[in-house]
Design a protein around this motif. Sequence first.
Motif, PDB file in Angstrom:
ATOM      1  N   MET A 169      14.278  29.007  44.684  1.00  0.00           N
ATOM      2  CA  MET A 169      15.011  28.156  43.791  1.00  0.00           C
ATOM      3  C   MET A 169      14.369  28.245  42.400  1.00  0.00           C
ATOM      4  N   PRO A 170      15.161  28.514  41.372  1.00  0.00           N
ATOM      5  CA  PRO A 170      14.596  28.640  40.035  1.00  0.00           C
ATOM      6  C   PRO A 170      14.099  27.292  39.514  1.00  0.00           C
ATOM      7  N   SER A 171      13.023  27.352  38.738  1.00  0.00           N
ATOM      8  CA  SER A 171      12.536  26.128  38.108  1.00  0.00           C
ATOM      9  C   SER A 171      13.283  25.911  36.798  1.00  0.00           C
ATOM     10  N   LYS A 172      13.190  24.714  36.260  1.00  0.00           N
ATOM     11  CA  LYS A 172      13.888  24.394  35.012  1.00  0.00           C
ATOM     12  C   LYS A 172      12.869  24.200  33.905  1.00  0.00           C
ATOM     13  N   GLU A 173      13.321  24.493  32.692  1.00  0.00           N
ATOM     14  CA  GLU A 173      12.473  24.400  31.514  1.00  0.00           C
ATOM     15  C   GLU A 173      13.356  23.932  30.358  1.00  0.00           C
ATOM     16  N   THR A 174      12.782  23.220  29.410  1.00  0.00           N
ATOM     17  CA  THR A 174      13.526  22.758  28.246  1.00  0.00           C
ATOM     18  C   THR A 174      13.019  23.490  27.011  1.00  0.00           C
ATOM     19  N   LEU A 175      13.953  24.082  26.268  1.00  0.00           N
ATOM     20  CA  LEU A 175      13.623  24.784  25.031  1.00  0.00           C
ATOM     21  C   LEU A 175      14.094  23.957  23.847  1.00  0.00           C
ATOM     22  N   LEU A 176      13.356  24.036  22.754  1.00  0.00           N
ATOM     23  CA  LEU A 176      13.699  23.345  21.521  1.00  0.00           C
ATOM     24  C   LEU A 176      14.136  24.373  20.489  1.00  0.00           C
ATOM     25  N   VAL A 177      15.277  24.156  19.868  1.00  0.00           N
ATOM     26  CA  VAL A 177      15.731  25.034  18.786  1.00  0.00           C
ATOM     27  C   VAL A 177      14.906  24.669  17.555  1.00  0.00           C
ATOM     28  N   ALA A 178      14.027  25.592  17.135  1.00  0.00           N
ATOM     29  CA  ALA A 178      13.093  25.312  16.048  1.00  0.00           C
ATOM     30  C   ALA A 178      13.429  26.057  14.764  1.00  0.00           C
ATOM     31  N   HIS A 179      14.346  27.011  14.810  1.00  0.00           N
ATOM     32  CA  HIS A 179      14.669  27.825  13.639  1.00  0.00           C
ATOM     33  C   HIS A 179      16.152  27.704  13.317  1.00  0.00           C
ATOM     34  N   TRP A 224      16.599  35.149  24.311  1.00  0.00           N
ATOM     35  CA  TRP A 224      15.839  36.386  24.074  1.00  0.00           C
ATOM     36  C   TRP A 224      14.408  36.045  23.643  1.00  0.00           C
ATOM     37  N   ARG A 225      14.258  35.069  22.777  1.00  0.00           N
ATOM     38  CA  ARG A 225      12.916  34.679  22.320  1.00  0.00           C
ATOM     39  C   ARG A 225      12.079  34.151  23.479  1.00  0.00           C
ATOM     40  N   ARG A 226      12.710  33.511  24.446  1.00  0.00           N
ATOM     41  CA  ARG A 226      11.969  32.970  25.598  1.00  0.00           C
ATOM     42  C   ARG A 226      11.586  34.059  26.599  1.00  0.00           C
ATOM     43  N   PHE A 227      12.530  34.948  26.924  1.00  0.00           N
ATOM     44  CA  PHE A 227      12.285  35.912  27.997  1.00  0.00           C
ATOM     45  C   PHE A 227      11.893  37.300  27.508  1.00  0.00           C
ATOM     46  N   ARG A 228      12.231  37.657  26.260  1.00  0.00           N
ATOM     47  CA  ARG A 228      11.957  38.987  25.697  1.00  0.00           C
ATOM     48  C   ARG A 228      12.545  40.108  26.549  1.00  0.00           C
ATOM     49  N   ALA A 229      13.678  39.816  27.148  1.00  0.00           N
ATOM     50  CA  ALA A 229      14.374  40.805  27.969  1.00  0.00           C
ATOM     51  C   ALA A 229      15.823  40.372  28.120  1.00  0.00           C
ATOM     52  N   ALA A 230      16.665  41.335  28.390  1.00  0.00           N
ATOM     53  CA  ALA A 230      18.068  41.021  28.677  1.00  0.00           C
ATOM     54  C   ALA A 230      18.142  40.343  30.040  1.00  0.00           C
ATOM     55  N   THR A 261      17.844  20.809  18.643  1.00  0.00           N
ATOM     56  CA  THR A 261      18.613  20.728  19.884  1.00  0.00           C
ATOM     57  C   THR A 261      17.717  21.092  21.066  1.00  0.00           C
ATOM     58  N   LEU A 262      17.779  20.309  22.129  1.00  0.00           N
ATOM     59  CA  LEU A 262      17.059  20.608  23.365  1.00  0.00           C
ATOM     60  C   LEU A 262      18.020  21.295  24.324  1.00  0.00           C
ATOM     61  N   VAL A 263      17.582  22.412  24.892  1.00  0.00           N
ATOM     62  CA  VAL A 263      18.404  23.201  25.800  1.00  0.00           C
ATOM     63  C   VAL A 263      17.637  23.382  27.105  1.00  0.00           C
ATOM     64  N   GLU A 264      18.237  22.933  28.194  1.00  0.00           N
ATOM     65  CA  GLU A 264      17.619  23.102  29.507  1.00  0.00           C
ATOM     66  C   GLU A 264      18.045  24.452  30.082  1.00  0.00           C
ATOM     67  N   ILE A 265      17.084  25.210  30.592  1.00  0.00           N
ATOM     68  CA  ILE A 265      17.375  26.526  31.171  1.00  0.00           C
ATOM     69  C   ILE A 265      16.771  26.619  32.567  1.00  0.00           C
ATOM     70  N   ALA A 270      19.849  29.074  12.164  1.00  0.00           N
ATOM     71  CA  ALA A 270      20.671  30.235  12.524  1.00  0.00           C
ATOM     72  C   ALA A 270      20.313  30.791  13.897  1.00  0.00           C
ATOM     73  N   THR A 271      19.991  29.911  14.843  1.00  0.00           N
ATOM     74  CA  THR A 271      19.665  30.331  16.203  1.00  0.00           C
ATOM     75  C   THR A 271      20.887  30.194  17.093  1.00  0.00           C
ATOM     76  N   THR A 272      21.258  31.284  17.739  1.00  0.00           N
ATOM     77  CA  THR A 272      22.323  31.253  18.728  1.00  0.00           C
ATOM     78  C   THR A 272      21.689  31.095  20.109  1.00  0.00           C
ATOM     79  N   LEU A 273      22.510  30.798  21.096  1.00  0.00           N
ATOM     80  CA  LEU A 273      21.979  30.616  22.444  1.00  0.00           C
ATOM     81  C   LEU A 273      21.371  31.908  22.973  1.00  0.00           C
ATOM     82  N   ASP A 274      22.042  33.029  22.764  1.00  0.00           N
ATOM     83  CA  ASP A 274      21.482  34.283  23.281  1.00  0.00           C
ATOM     84  C   ASP A 274      20.177  34.649  22.571  1.00  0.00           C
ATOM     85  N   LEU A 275      20.037  34.311  21.285  1.00  0.00           N
ATOM     86  CA  LEU A 275      18.781  34.560  20.580  1.00  0.00           C
ATOM     87  C   LEU A 275      17.674  33.660  21.114  1.00  0.00           C
ATOM     88  N   LEU A 276      18.003  32.410  21.389  1.00  0.00           N
ATOM     89  CA  LEU A 276      17.030  31.484  21.964  1.00  0.00           C
ATOM     90  C   LEU A 276      16.512  32.000  23.308  1.00  0.00           C
TER      91      LEU A 276
END
Length: 75
Positions: A1-11, A21-27, A53-57, A13-19
């Motif tokens: 079961m995957p764990s959950k994490e919350t990301l904060l949009v800090a920059h 990418w910055r977290r995982f550094r992979a497609a 914005t807080l985004v749960e992943i 002009a950030t799109t969801l896919d860019l956010l």
Amino acid sequence: MPSKETLLVAHEATTLDLLLWRRFRAATPGMVERTLDINPGLAALGPILPVGTLVEIEVPTPGAVNALPVITLWD
């Protein structure tokens, strides 16, 4: 079961896919869709996420992500 994490949009002009990418550094196929499912109303914010914005992943378990094949144009 995957764990959950919350990301904060800090920059700006950030799109969801860019956010993601910055977290995982992979497609990560399907991650944008899963993230939108987890965060109802996120798509209503528009393509550019507001700073703060807080985004749960879901963080996939190691080995669960299928890497995309590398295509070489010049051999």
